[in-house]
Design a protein around this motif. Structure first.
Motif, PDB file in Angstrom:
ATOM      1  N   ALA A   1      14.076  52.130  41.500  1.00 34.04           N
ATOM      2  CA  ALA A   1      14.339  52.739  40.257  1.00 34.04           C
ATOM      3  C   ALA A   1      14.317  51.642  39.047  1.00 34.04           C
ATOM      4  CB  ALA A   1      15.821  53.448  40.045  1.00 34.04           C
ATOM      5  N   ALA A   2      15.025  50.647  39.042  1.00 34.41           N
ATOM      6  CA  ALA A   2      14.574  49.529  38.143  1.00 34.41           C
ATOM      7  C   ALA A   2      13.187  49.183  37.962  1.00 34.41           C
ATOM      8  CB  ALA A   2      15.745  48.375  38.594  1.00 34.41           C
ATOM      9  N   GLU A   3      12.522  48.960  39.085  1.00 36.15           N
ATOM     10  CA  GLU A   3      11.126  48.463  39.190  1.00 36.15           C
ATOM     11  C   GLU A   3      10.381  49.581  38.356  1.00 36.15           C
ATOM     12  OE1 GLU A   3      10.172  48.535  43.196  1.00 36.15           O
ATOM     13  OE2 GLU A   3      11.414  46.751  43.567  1.00 36.15           O
ATOM     14  N   ILE A   4      10.640  50.796  38.097  1.00 34.06           N
ATOM     15  CA  ILE A   4       9.815  51.749  37.135  1.00 34.06           C
ATOM     16  C   ILE A   4      10.328  52.007  36.052  1.00 34.06           C
ATOM     17  CG2 ILE A   4       8.576  52.595  39.235  1.00 34.06           C
ATOM     18  CD1 ILE A   4      10.199  55.142  38.980  1.00 34.06           C
ATOM     19  N   GLY A   5      11.611  50.878  35.626  1.00 33.16           N
ATOM     20  CA  GLY A   5      12.088  51.302  34.341  1.00 33.16           C
ATOM     21  C   GLY A   5      13.445  52.068  34.043  1.00 33.16           C
ATOM     22  N   LEU A   6      13.851  52.387  35.220  1.00 31.87           N
ATOM     23  CA  LEU A   6      15.202  53.043  34.953  1.00 31.87           C
ATOM     24  C   LEU A   6      16.479  52.362  34.867  1.00 31.87           C
ATOM     25  CD1 LEU A   6      14.541  56.027  37.448  1.00 31.87           C
ATOM     26  CD2 LEU A   6      14.723  56.255  34.782  1.00 31.87           C
ATOM     27  N   ASP A   7      17.642  52.429  34.530  1.00 31.33           N
ATOM     28  CA  ASP A   7      18.620  51.928  34.248  1.00 31.33           C
ATOM     29  C   ASP A   7      19.354  51.791  35.872  1.00 31.33           C
ATOM     30  OD1 ASP A   7      21.779  51.039  34.307  1.00 31.33           O
ATOM     31  OD2 ASP A   7      21.610  51.445  32.137  1.00 31.33           O
ATOM     32  N   ARG A   8      19.487  50.377  36.306  1.00 31.44           N
ATOM     33  CA  ARG A   8      19.734  50.177  37.732  1.00 31.44           C
ATOM     34  C   ARG A   8      21.281  50.615  37.914  1.00 31.44           C
ATOM     35  NH1 ARG A   8      21.883  47.434  41.695  1.00 31.44           N
ATOM     36  NH2 ARG A   8      20.908  46.923  43.674  1.00 31.44           N
ATOM     37  N   ASP A   9      22.213  50.386  36.955  1.00 33.32           N
ATOM     38  CA  ASP A   9      23.588  50.440  37.004  1.00 33.32           C
ATOM     39  C   ASP A   9      23.858  51.931  36.842  1.00 33.32           C
ATOM     40  OD1 ASP A   9      24.285  47.864  37.292  1.00 33.32           O
ATOM     41  OD2 ASP A   9      24.542  47.575  35.218  1.00 33.32           O
ATOM     42  N   ASP A  10      23.052  52.619  36.121  1.00 30.77           N
ATOM     43  CA  ASP A  10      23.233  54.015  36.012  1.00 30.77           C
ATOM     44  C   ASP A  10      22.752  54.846  37.314  1.00 30.77           C
ATOM     45  OD1 ASP A  10      24.326  56.186  34.218  1.00 30.77           O
ATOM     46  OD2 ASP A  10      22.133  57.036  34.389  1.00 30.77           O
ATOM     47  N   VAL A  11      21.690  54.212  37.779  1.00 31.90           N
ATOM     48  CA  VAL A  11      21.374  54.978  39.007  1.00 31.90           C
ATOM     49  C   VAL A  11      22.061  55.027  40.101  1.00 31.90           C
ATOM     50  CG1 VAL A  11      19.526  54.827  40.902  1.00 31.90           C
ATOM     51  CG2 VAL A  11      18.882  54.877  38.408  1.00 31.90           C
TER      52      VAL A  11
ATOM     53  N   VAL B   1      18.882  49.409  47.699  1.00 29.91           N
ATOM     54  CA  VAL B   1      17.152  49.697  47.720  1.00 29.91           C
ATOM     55  C   VAL B   1      16.811  50.677  46.677  1.00 29.91           C
ATOM     56  CG1 VAL B   1      15.342  49.951  48.943  1.00 29.91           C
ATOM     57  CG2 VAL B   1      17.336  48.641  49.948  1.00 29.91           C
ATOM     58  N   LEU B   2      17.469  51.872  46.816  1.00 27.04           N
ATOM     59  CA  LEU B   2      16.923  52.847  46.056  1.00 27.04           C
ATOM     60  C   LEU B   2      17.029  52.264  44.443  1.00 27.04           C
ATOM     61  CD1 LEU B   2      18.661  55.822  47.730  1.00 27.04           C
ATOM     62  CD2 LEU B   2      16.204  55.339  47.539  1.00 27.04           C
ATOM     63  N   ALA B   3      18.357  51.654  44.202  1.00 30.05           N
ATOM     64  CA  ALA B   3      18.434  51.456  42.700  1.00 30.05           C
ATOM     65  C   ALA B   3      17.362  50.192  42.447  1.00 30.05           C
ATOM     66  CB  ALA B   3      19.860  50.788  42.681  1.00 30.05           C
ATOM     67  N   ASP B   4      16.932  49.450  43.341  1.00 32.41           N
ATOM     68  CA  ASP B   4      16.212  48.378  43.063  1.00 32.41           C
ATOM     69  C   ASP B   4      14.703  48.822  42.740  1.00 32.41           C
ATOM     70  OD1 ASP B   4      17.943  46.252  43.507  1.00 32.41           O
ATOM     71  OD2 ASP B   4      16.999  45.853  45.443  1.00 32.41           O
TER      72      ASP B   4
ATOM     73  N   TYR C   1      17.132  62.571  39.710  1.00 28.04           N
ATOM     74  CA  TYR C   1      17.387  61.741  38.515  1.00 28.04           C
ATOM     75  C   TYR C   1      16.127  61.287  37.725  1.00 28.04           C
ATOM     76  CZ  TYR C   1      19.517  57.672  36.076  1.00 28.04           C
ATOM     77  OH  TYR C   1      19.760  56.660  35.212  1.00 28.04           O
ATOM     78  N   ALA C   2      15.198  60.851  38.656  1.00 31.75           N
ATOM     79  CA  ALA C   2      13.953  60.409  37.913  1.00 31.75           C
ATOM     80  C   ALA C   2      13.256  61.639  36.970  1.00 31.75           C
ATOM     81  CB  ALA C   2      12.711  60.124  38.951  1.00 31.75           C
ATOM     82  N   LYS C   3      13.196  63.011  37.591  1.00 28.39           N
ATOM     83  CA  LYS C   3      12.996  63.883  36.810  1.00 28.39           C
ATOM     84  C   LYS C   3      13.603  64.305  35.652  1.00 28.39           C
ATOM     85  CE  LYS C   3      13.739  68.348  38.479  1.00 28.39           C
ATOM     86  NZ  LYS C   3      13.738  69.483  39.149  1.00 28.39           N
ATOM     87  N   ALA C   4      14.858  64.000  35.713  1.00 27.69           N
ATOM     88  CA  ALA C   4      15.673  64.226  34.432  1.00 27.69           C
ATOM     89  C   ALA C   4      15.451  63.119  33.179  1.00 27.69           C
ATOM     90  CB  ALA C   4      17.163  63.979  34.790  1.00 27.69           C
TER      91      ALA C   4
END
Length: 232
Positions: free
Chosen positions: A146-156, A141-144, A111-114
């Motif tokens: 992801a959000a910490e580096i700027g990704l959309d938590r809900d979408d993750v 935890v994974l969603a948290d 997901y992050a690569k995309a």
């Protein structure tokens, strides 16, 4: 080497592999002193895909059971790894670690690569697992992270619940089988040279120099990378 033609390095690793984080640091040390550019892409490899999300036991117990050795020997092995990790600036905490299944973490890497941030995510997940004692088998935890580096938590959360990138994880694993990779970390340089394990930075540097010279059509100054760790 021309800056428009970076050397491509594909790395197979597992979030739960202590040598993968160590190997990452050693490779980075080699790349830092390399005059050309390097493009790195991480690929999924599950060392223990049958591990439950909530493993009941500590890392000593897991290692002892997984390798069929005495707990005292497992503890000694982990202590050795802690020392090696420390030598490259990492602070492993096996007492706090939550040993878990990593397939969801691998999906998050895709997901992050995309979204163009696979490398920062790889660093975050490895640190979270080995240094911070965070439970990477849990979606929240994974969603948290992801959000910490700027990704959309809900979408993750949506993506992980739907196994959106599971096929990409399986494709990486299939490619590893084709390459004959049976352990990680494993580094593939321009699809030609493979380096197995957390080698000394000089090994990685020799391969980078050799590949750069070959791509430039020049004889390599360094010895041909024919060490035991390197395969063609």
């Amino acid at each position: 080497m021309n800056a428009s033609n970076p050397i491509k390095v594909d790395v197979w690793s597992d979030i739960a592999c202590p040598w993968c984080f160590i190997g990452k640091r050693k490779f980075e040390a080699a790349a830092a002193g390399f005059e050309g550019e390097v493009e790195v892409e991480y690929h999924s490899f599950e060392l223990s895909p049958d591990t439950p999300v909530d493993f009941e036991g500590n890392e000593v117990e897991f290692l002892a059971t997984h390798k069929g050795i005495a707990p005292e020997q497992a503890k000694s092995m982990l202590d050795n790894v802690i020392g090696i990790a420390s030598s490259v600036g990492l602070s492993y905490d096996f007492d706090a670690m939550h040993h878990t299944n990593t397939v969801k973490a691998h999906q998050l890497l895709h997901y992050a690569k995309a979204h163009g941030i696979q490398l920062p995510m790889t660093e975050r997940l490895l640190s979270a697992y080995f240094e911070q004692g965070r439970h990477l088998g849990r979606l929240d935890v994974l969603a948290d992270i992801a959000a910490e580096i700027g990704l959309d938590r809900d979408d993750v959360v949506r993506s992980l619940e739907a196994d959106e990138y599971l096929s990409d994880v399986r494709a990486d694993q299939a490619q590893a089988v084709e390459y004959g990779i049976n352990g990680v970390p494993f580094f593939v340089f321009e699809g030609k040279y493979g380096v197995s394990g957390a080698q000394d930075p000089t090994v990685f540097r020799n391969v980078l120099d050799t590949v750069a010279a070959e791509l430039a059509g020049e004889p390599a100054d360094q010895a041909d990378p024919s060490e035991e760790a390197v395969t063609r």
